[in-house]
Enzyme design. Structure first.
Site, PDB file in Angstrom:
ATOM      1  N   ARG A 229      29.728  46.313 -17.357  1.00  0.00           N
ATOM      2  CA  ARG A 229      29.765  47.033 -18.623  1.00  0.00           C
ATOM      3  C   ARG A 229      29.521  48.511 -18.349  1.00  0.00           C
ATOM      4  O   ARG A 229      28.662  48.868 -17.528  1.00  0.00           O
ATOM      5  CB  ARG A 229      28.691  46.501 -19.595  1.00  0.00           C
ATOM      6  CG  ARG A 229      29.024  45.167 -20.238  1.00  0.00           C
ATOM      7  CD  ARG A 229      30.238  45.249 -21.171  1.00  0.00           C
ATOM      8  NE  ARG A 229      30.589  43.983 -21.784  1.00  0.00           N
ATOM      9  CZ  ARG A 229      31.522  43.140 -21.332  1.00  0.00           C
ATOM     10  NH1 ARG A 229      32.198  43.427 -20.236  1.00  0.00           N
ATOM     11  NH2 ARG A 229      31.801  42.029 -21.990  1.00  0.00           N
ATOM     12  N   ASP A 253      35.788  49.472 -13.485  1.00  0.00           N
ATOM     13  CA  ASP A 253      36.687  48.768 -14.408  1.00  0.00           C
ATOM     14  C   ASP A 253      36.239  48.972 -15.848  1.00  0.00           C
ATOM     15  O   ASP A 253      36.917  48.527 -16.772  1.00  0.00           O
ATOM     16  CB  ASP A 253      36.691  47.268 -14.069  1.00  0.00           C
ATOM     17  CG  ASP A 253      37.733  46.511 -14.888  1.00  0.00           C
ATOM     18  OD1 ASP A 253      38.905  46.952 -14.907  1.00  0.00           O
ATOM     19  OD2 ASP A 253      37.386  45.496 -15.524  1.00  0.00           O
ATOM     20  N   GLU A 258      34.302  53.554 -23.349  1.00  0.00           N
ATOM     21  CA  GLU A 258      35.658  52.989 -23.281  1.00  0.00           C
ATOM     22  C   GLU A 258      36.196  52.494 -24.626  1.00  0.00           C
ATOM     23  O   GLU A 258      37.414  52.395 -24.809  1.00  0.00           O
ATOM     24  CB  GLU A 258      35.709  51.832 -22.276  1.00  0.00           C
ATOM     25  CG  GLU A 258      34.993  50.570 -22.756  1.00  0.00           C
ATOM     26  CD  GLU A 258      35.074  49.419 -21.755  1.00  0.00           C
ATOM     27  OE1 GLU A 258      34.786  49.648 -20.569  1.00  0.00           O
ATOM     28  OE2 GLU A 258      35.419  48.301 -22.161  1.00  0.00           O
ATOM     29  N   HIS A 290      39.292  47.968 -17.905  1.00  0.00           N
ATOM     30  CA  HIS A 290      38.717  46.660 -18.263  1.00  0.00           C
ATOM     31  C   HIS A 290      39.745  45.547 -18.034  1.00  0.00           C
ATOM     32  O   HIS A 290      40.020  44.744 -18.924  1.00  0.00           O
ATOM     33  CB  HIS A 290      38.229  46.677 -19.721  1.00  0.00           C
ATOM     34  CG  HIS A 290      37.054  45.765 -19.937  1.00  0.00           C
ATOM     35  ND1 HIS A 290      35.921  46.147 -20.609  1.00  0.00           N
ATOM     36  CD2 HIS A 290      36.840  44.484 -19.574  1.00  0.00           C
ATOM     37  CE1 HIS A 290      35.066  45.148 -20.650  1.00  0.00           C
ATOM     38  NE2 HIS A 290      35.605  44.119 -20.025  1.00  0.00           N
TER      39      HIS A 290
HETATM   40  P1  NAI Z   1      26.131  35.632 -16.004  1.00  0.00           P
HETATM   41  O1  NAI Z   1      25.390  35.523 -17.279  1.00  0.00           O
HETATM   42  O2  NAI Z   1      26.623  34.389 -15.352  1.00  0.00           O
HETATM   43  O3  NAI Z   1      25.230  36.409 -14.925  1.00  0.00           O
HETATM   44  C1  NAI Z   1      24.514  37.571 -15.239  1.00  0.00           C
HETATM   45  C2  NAI Z   1      23.350  37.646 -14.276  1.00  0.00           C
HETATM   46  O4  NAI Z   1      22.692  38.882 -14.499  1.00  0.00           O
HETATM   47  C3  NAI Z   1      22.312  36.523 -14.486  1.00  0.00           C
HETATM   48  O5  NAI Z   1      22.026  35.885 -13.267  1.00  0.00           O
HETATM   49  C4  NAI Z   1      21.106  37.267 -15.029  1.00  0.00           C
HETATM   50  O6  NAI Z   1      19.868  36.679 -14.637  1.00  0.00           O
HETATM   51  C5  NAI Z   1      21.303  38.626 -14.385  1.00  0.00           C
HETATM   52  N1  NAI Z   1      20.512  39.665 -15.020  1.00  0.00           N
HETATM   53  C6  NAI Z   1      19.991  39.708 -16.275  1.00  0.00           C
HETATM   54  N2  NAI Z   1      19.253  40.813 -16.431  1.00  0.00           N
HETATM   55  C7  NAI Z   1      19.316  41.486 -15.254  1.00  0.00           C
HETATM   56  C8  NAI Z   1      18.732  42.681 -14.782  1.00  0.00           C
HETATM   57  N3  NAI Z   1      17.898  43.403 -15.560  1.00  0.00           N
HETATM   58  N4  NAI Z   1      19.000  43.057 -13.529  1.00  0.00           N
HETATM   59  C9  NAI Z   1      19.791  42.333 -12.719  1.00  0.00           C
HETATM   60  N5  NAI Z   1      20.363  41.173 -13.101  1.00  0.00           N
HETATM   61  C10 NAI Z   1      20.128  40.764 -14.359  1.00  0.00           C
HETATM   62  O7  NAI Z   1      27.313  36.657 -16.288  1.00  0.00           O
HETATM   63  P2  NAI Z   1      28.696  36.793 -15.537  1.00  0.00           P
HETATM   64  O8  NAI Z   1      29.670  35.873 -16.157  1.00  0.00           O
HETATM   65  O9  NAI Z   1      28.469  36.743 -14.074  1.00  0.00           O
HETATM   66  O10 NAI Z   1      29.120  38.273 -15.977  1.00  0.00           O
HETATM   67  C11 NAI Z   1      28.495  39.407 -15.426  1.00  0.00           C
HETATM   68  C12 NAI Z   1      28.989  40.654 -16.135  1.00  0.00           C
HETATM   69  O11 NAI Z   1      30.406  40.775 -16.039  1.00  0.00           O
HETATM   70  C13 NAI Z   1      28.677  40.697 -17.636  1.00  0.00           C
HETATM   71  O12 NAI Z   1      28.218  41.995 -17.954  1.00  0.00           O
HETATM   72  C14 NAI Z   1      29.997  40.526 -18.299  1.00  0.00           C
HETATM   73  O13 NAI Z   1      30.023  41.148 -19.541  1.00  0.00           O
HETATM   74  C15 NAI Z   1      30.933  41.196 -17.282  1.00  0.00           C
HETATM   75  N6  NAI Z   1      32.314  40.763 -17.386  1.00  0.00           N
HETATM   76  C16 NAI Z   1      33.313  41.687 -17.186  1.00  0.00           C
HETATM   77  C17 NAI Z   1      34.642  41.333 -17.268  1.00  0.00           C
HETATM   78  C18 NAI Z   1      35.745  42.310 -17.020  1.00  0.00           C
HETATM   79  O14 NAI Z   1      36.922  42.018 -17.309  1.00  0.00           O
HETATM   80  N7  NAI Z   1      35.466  43.476 -16.456  1.00  0.00           N
HETATM   81  C19 NAI Z   1      35.020  39.967 -17.608  1.00  0.00           C
HETATM   82  C20 NAI Z   1      33.907  39.042 -17.716  1.00  0.00           C
HETATM   83  C21 NAI Z   1      32.611  39.455 -17.620  1.00  0.00           C
END
Ligand code: NAI
Length: 327
Positions: A229, A253, A258, A290
């Protein structure tokens, strides 16, 4: 047939929803959901929205006044929803996982392009310029990747990095137990990583996790990757570090401002965001809009799960993918 307002439709969304939908009258709208555009949901009990739609208290009020009871996000992230305000007014569902591989693979694509300067080589060879000057990269093998967030995507990116022979260290406040991931405190990750990749959600704790202070802690020549993000990075601070050479390159990305720009074509207008304009002008910044999620597999899954979420809602079933407000 129940009518659904589908905001910010792009041809690639429509393709999969048209292929898989048999039950709903989907009203495809090519503009974003905002307090002003919410009126387009008249006659619908459910709306489908995406990452850059504004689901603020004002939008929620407008939707509720029309009798809308469900916001079905066709994405995983929900930082664009005022969940606290939505509580007890409108249900919010999402697609928790569609293709973490798509995002992790795109992250590596950004790193490889940036490091080996493929973007420059592509332009040069098309102009029959076969010079190698200025195209020197570095071996990824043996370098240290610092991964912030070891959820679905972070974990896959770790495996990809290991496949390149990189050392991986990670930070996550909720580490995976009994994993082979080497967790370190955030300060150590900043100090020891050659490449830092963000895979955590945007929360009040992670907003501007990359800022002037954390950048100062990093190695000279660090590479920053963000496919999570935009607001995880203070763009002004990153720009300064790119200009003074502290940061060797950035693969982005997402961008903190954005919402007003991404997914649209502004090639014939003068973009007013000077930080963005400066960032995209730098040779060591690769920006994609994105697009990390954008694979056929992910689009199909997004359509399947969104239709499943709608079906559960109209059947009055418990919503498996509901996003609940947590204090
Ligand atoms: P997820 O929920 O599986 O993993 C997120 C991880 O971040 C969890 O392990 C959580 O404990 C950890 N976390 C929470 N607070 C934290 C902190 N303060 N410091 C470090 N880690 C922390 O999420 P997922 O599916 O792996 O997605 C990760 C990111 O990717 C999200 O922000 C999501 O919005 C973004 N995303 C981007 C896309 C794109 O097209 N660019 C598409 C899909 C997701």
């Amino acid at each position: 047939m129940e009518k659904i307002a589908f905001f910010d439709t792009k041809p690639y969304d429509k393709l999969w929803f048209d292929k898989l939908n048999t039950d709903y009258n989907i009203k495809y709208l090519d503009y974003k959901l905002t307090p002003d555009s919410a009126a387009a949901a008249r006659g619908c009990k459910a709306v489908v929205a995406f990452v850059n739609d504004t689901i603020s208290s004002e939008t929620i009020d407008e939707l509720c006044a029309l009798g809308v009871k469900l916001v079905a996000l066709r994405c995983a992230g929900y930082n664009n929803v005022d969940l606290k305000y939505a509580k007890d007014k409108i249900s919010v569902v999402r697609v928790p996982v569609y293709s973490p591989y798509a995002v992790a693979e795109h992250t590596m694509a950004l790193l490889l392009t940036l490091n080996r300067k493929i973007h420059k080589a592509f332009i040069r060879t098309r102009d029959f310029n076969f010079s190698l000057n200025g195209l020197t990269g570095f071996d990824l093998h043996g370098k240290t990747a610092g991964i912030i967030g070891t959820g679905q995507i972070g974990r896959i990116f770790i495996e990809i990095c290991k496949g390149f022979g990189m050392n991986v260290i990670a930070y996550d406040p909720y580490p995976i137990e009994n994993s082979n991931i080497e967790y370190v405190p955030l300060d150590k990750l900043f100090a020891e990583s050659d490449i830092i990749s963000l895979h955590c959600p945007l929360t009040k704790d992670t907003r501007y996790i990359i800022n002037e202070r954390s950048l100062a802690q990093m190695k000279d020549g660090v590479v920053i990757l963000n496919t999570s993000r935009g607001q995880l990075i203070d763009s002004d601070a990153l720009l300064q570090s790119l200009k003074d050479g502290k940061v060797r390159g950035a693969g982005l990305d997402v961008y903190e401002e954005e919402t007003a720009l991404f997914f649209e074509d502004y090639s014939s207008t003068i973009v007013q965001d000077d930080v963005l304009a400066r960032l995209v002008s730098l040779p060591n910044v690769i920006m994609t809009s994105h697009q990390a999620f954008l694979t056929e597999e992910a689009l199909q899954k997004i359509a399947e799960v969104t239709l499943f979420n709608l079906q559960q809602f109209y059947n009055g079933e418990a919503l498996k993918n509901e996003v609940a407000y947590k204090k």
